[in-house]
Enzyme design. Structure first.
Site, short mmCIF file in Angstrom:
data_model
loop_
_atom_site.label_atom_id
_atom_site.label_comp_id
_atom_site.label_asym_id
_atom_site.label_seq_id
_atom_site.Cartn_x
_atom_site.Cartn_y
_atom_site.Cartn_z
N LYS A 103 13.75 -3.69 -16.85
CA LYS A 103 12.71 -3.42 -17.86
C LYS A 103 13.10 -3.96 -19.23
O LYS A 103 12.26 -4.47 -19.98
CB LYS A 103 12.44 -1.91 -17.92
CG LYS A 103 11.75 -1.41 -16.66
CD LYS A 103 11.78 0.10 -16.56
CE LYS A 103 11.05 0.58 -15.32
NZ LYS A 103 11.35 1.98 -15.00
N GLY A 129 5.48 7.27 -11.44
CA GLY A 129 4.55 8.15 -10.72
C GLY A 129 3.37 7.37 -10.15
O GLY A 129 3.03 6.30 -10.63
N GLY A 166 8.46 10.86 -5.96
CA GLY A 166 7.97 9.48 -6.00
C GLY A 166 8.40 8.71 -7.24
O GLY A 166 7.84 7.67 -7.55
N PHE A 223 0.85 -1.20 0.00
CA PHE A 223 0.00 0.00 0.00
C PHE A 223 0.88 1.25 0.00
O PHE A 223 0.71 2.16 0.78
CB PHE A 223 -0.94 -0.04 1.23
CG PHE A 223 -2.07 0.95 1.14
CD1 PHE A 223 -2.91 0.96 0.05
CD2 PHE A 223 -2.30 1.85 2.17
CE1 PHE A 223 -3.96 1.87 -0.03
CE2 PHE A 223 -3.35 2.76 2.10
CZ PHE A 223 -4.18 2.77 1.00
N1 HSE Z 1 12.02 4.11 -10.40
C1 HSE Z 1 11.37 3.86 -11.62
C2 HSE Z 1 11.70 4.96 -12.61
C3 HSE Z 1 9.88 3.79 -11.37
O1 HSE Z 1 12.25 5.98 -12.19
O2 HSE Z 1 11.47 4.81 -13.80
C4 HSE Z 1 9.08 3.26 -12.50
O3 HSE Z 1 9.43 1.95 -12.83
#
Ligand code: HSE
Length: 335
Positions: free
Chosen positions: A223, A320, A205, A10
């Site tokens: 990724k 975000g 964030g 959460f």
């Molecule tokens: N920390 C990652 C970024 C969050 O800055 O892209 C999203 O995956």
């Protein structure tokens, strides 16, 4: 049939998702006949709440904002027990990302499939380290393992390849896949120091709980691995992706690039050659005329090279609270 949701985690994404669900409840029902009830949440900081009749979303969000523990419908359950014992049909796995072991998220996904529940997640750990195993487990049980939010948050990258581009073969992909580092590089170009820019990215964030995951390139490497395995249907291991982050880039390097009519970007690349897929993450100095050079701040972008359409690019938010919360909503609607 109403979707019965359990949230594991959460933090920003879980709270972002509940804010969206609350705000769009009527609209989603009117447009798609989509109805949901949140029956459980487990979070190591907030505790576990469960009510088969539905939790009070406003109260949960209030607790989240005030950083207070849940006070209603409390249970002495850990996340695995909630996944197993709840009568949910979808588990939203939104716990912290661990790109070394993938845990505890991989165990959460397995427990959900064993209990006959779909999994929707933006957690890169399970997707980068155990995609094939988890997808097979889900398929064997007729369940969904949906991970749109793991790459470029809510910007529809995986769904783009699985849907509209399904008839194309993806031969290569190149993109800016980490919002934090792109934000830092953008701010440094405006003269801000690396440390200050990183602090701002954390406040907004964008950054991971441990921001070394962003600046050392590990998040982008996760990724790239996910993209390779999902859109190129291969079995690339995260350790096979060469990786260099942005920690070595100084304000002087940025100035030098500016004078040369260029800009530093952290680029993730994947290539398929003779059925072998290779991938890398590294900073590159791109001329300002390059399409990726104009992508600034926490925005991400990717260009897919395809056999039938040539290059197809998509630009959008890469990180975000609302943006990633939206990725979960899009997968919930897909189910
Ligand atoms: N920390 C990652 C970024 C969050 O800055 O892209 C999203 O995956």
């Amino acid at each position: 049939m109403k979707q019965r949701l359990v949230l594991v985690g959460f933090g920003n994404v879980g709270q972002g998702l509940l804010e969206i669900l609350l705000k769009k409840r009527q609209e989603l029902q009117a447009r798609y006949g989509y109805e949901f009830v949140v029956v459980g949440i487990a979070d190591v900081a907030w505790g576990t709440a469960y009510n088969p009749n539905g939790l009070n979303i406003e109260a949960l969000l209030k607790a989240g904002k005030a950083r207070q523990k849940f006070s209603q419908d409390l249970k002495e359950w850990d996340a695995l027990t909630l996944i197993k014992e709840s009568d949910a049909n979808v588990v939203c796995e939104l716990a912290f990302t661990n790109l070394q072991t993938g845990e505890p998220a991989i165990s959460h996904c397995k427990a959900a499939f064993s209990a006959g529940k779909h999994v929707v997640t933006s957690n890169k750990g399970p997707a980068a380290l155990a995609y094939r195993e988890l997808k097979t487990m889900a398929d064997e049980k007729g369940l969904r393992f949906l991970i749109e939010g793991t790459v470029m948050s809510g910007t529809p990258v995986l769904n783009l390849c699985a849907g509209p581009l399904a008839g194309c073969e993806i031969i290569a992909a190149r993109g800016i896949l980490n919002g934090t580092t792109n934000y830092i590089l953008t701010q440094m170009e405006g003269g801000m120091s690396y440390d200050e820019a990183l602090k701002k990215a954390q406040e907004l964030g964008y950054a991971e709980a441990d921001p070394s995951g962003d600046v050392e390139g590990y998040d982008a490497r996760g990724k790239v691995t996910i993209l390779a395995n999902v859109v190129m249907n291969t079995s690339l291991k995260i350790a096979e992706v060469s990786c260099k982050g942005i920690t070595g880039i100084t304000l002087q390097d940025i100035e030098k690039a500016k004078k040369a009519g260029s800009r530093w970007k952290l680029i993730g690349s994947i290539k398929k050659e003779e059925n072998r897929v290779t991938a890398s993450v590294a900073p590159e100095m791109l001329p300002l005329t390059h399409p990726l050079a104009g992508v600034m701040g926490a925005t991400n972008a990717i260009t897919f090279t395809t056999d039938l359409l040539g290059d197809v690019s998509i630009v959008g938010p890469g990180a975000g609270r609302t943006e990633t919360g939206f990725s979960i909503l899009s997968d919930l609607l897909k189910i």
